[in-house]
Design an enzyme around this catalytic site. Structure first.
Site: not given
Ligand code: NAP
Length: 268
Positions: A46, A122-123, A150, A162-163, A166, A185, A223
């Site tokens: 993703d 995503n966001e 936060d 995604a984020y 969480s 938070a 990202q």
């Molecule tokens: P990453 O930190 O390397 O991976 C974030 C994870 O989120 C990966 O496992 C990715 O899946 C998964 N993901 C991405 N889009 C998703 C969606 N729409 N629904 C469910 N899971 C999803 O960062 P990245 O791969 O560059 O992705 C950026 C995304 O990371 C941001 O848009 C944000 O949503 C997410 N993120 C989450 C957190 C948190 O949950 N605390 C914190 C920072 C960022 P794949 O393994 O298939 O790539």
């Protein structure tokens, strides 16, 4: 003739799949074109699809995306790496079928009066690099709350898994045109008070966040990161643009959510 582009992450598994794709596309006499594709195949996860979305952001009106996942099945990635032959067959018989999802429109206003527009799949989050973020939150220009915590996460329906998830936000059906704001938070006590739950706004509404302290803000768009700029306000609403996917098969959204997060099996 339909033009096909390939956007792959640099890992060895993805490179192998993308090389196999290239030779099969040539063998089928389909046209490979990474500059001006009608169909863009991403190979990775993703995260790779998010990168491709931003790479081809200016060509969204024309492109239909297809995601191949080289690990588990993802939210934007319907195809697995061992299904390349089936995908090539679908491409050869393409009749323009597609499904589209809403995007998040972001308007940043900096303290020097400059403005910048961004688009998120995503966001977008707004946080403070150090310490607690203090921000006035407006809905349709009406003060809604003074947020302390936060940060805040503003997501699309497809980004809700995604984020946003969480951060305790709800998972929203990809068939709805809405924007969700979830708290990261928040501080809630006798002195400071926020709503304390995620909110979901309609396509006719918008949210504006105005950090009280202009320094040390950190804004993300998927990202991408905006830092070291004095952000006066960020306004979020559903975009008029959408992302389209070539729909050669249909994976039901809630099935994907259940399989990705729960993995439940029926009890006989
Ligand atoms: P990453 O930190 O390397 O991976 C974030 C994870 O989120 C990966 O496992 C990715 O899946 C998964 N993901 C991405 N889009 C998703 C969606 N729409 N629904 C469910 N899971 C999803 O960062 P990245 O791969 O560059 O992705 C950026 C995304 O990371 C941001 O848009 C944000 O949503 C997410 N993120 C989450 C957190 C948190 O949950 N605390 C914190 C920072 C960022 P794949 O393994 O298939 O790539």
């Amino acid at each position: 003739m339909m033009k096909i582009g390939i956007f792959s992450n640099p890992g060895s598994a993805s490179t192998r799949v993308s090389n196999a794709l290239k030779s099969k596309i040539k063998a089928e006499h389909l046209v490979l074109d990474n500059d001006d594709p009608d169909i863009l195949i991403t190979v990775g996860g993703d995260g790779t699809l998010l990168s491709a979305f931003h790479h081809y952001e200016k060509q969204l009106a024309k492109i239909r995306f297809v995601g191949i996942h080289t690990g588990h099945l993802g939210f934007y990635t319907d195809w697995r790496d061992y299904e390349v032959d089936e995908l090539i067959d679908s491409l050869a018989h393409d009749n323009g079928q597609s499904v589209s999802y809403p995007l998040l429109d972001i308007l940043i206003e900096y303290s020097d009066g400059k403005k910048q527009s961004m688009l998120a799949l995503n966001e977008s989050t707004l946080k403070k690099l150090t310490g607690t973020m203090l921000a006035n939150v407006y809905i349709k220009d009406q003060l809604f709350e003074l947020f302390r915590g936060d940060g805040l996460c503003v997501s699309t329906p497809t980004g809700s898994t995604a984020y946003n998830k969480s951060a305790g936000g709800a998972v929203v059906s990809s068939e709805l045109d809405v924007v969700q704001v979830s708290e990261i938070a928040s501080i809630n006590n006798r002195v400071f008070r926020t709503l304390g739950s995620p909110i979901i706004i309609s396509p006719q509404e918008w949210v504006r966040i105005e950090p009280v302290e202009l320094n040390e803000n950190l804004m993300t768009c998927d990202q991408k990161v905006v830092e070291n700029r004095q952000i006066k306000s960020v306004t979020y609403r559903i975009s008029k643009q959408r992302i389209a996917f070539a729909q050669y098969r249909h994976t039901q959204f809630w099935k994907r959510v259940s399989e990705s997060f729960i993995g439940v099996k029926p009890v006989d």
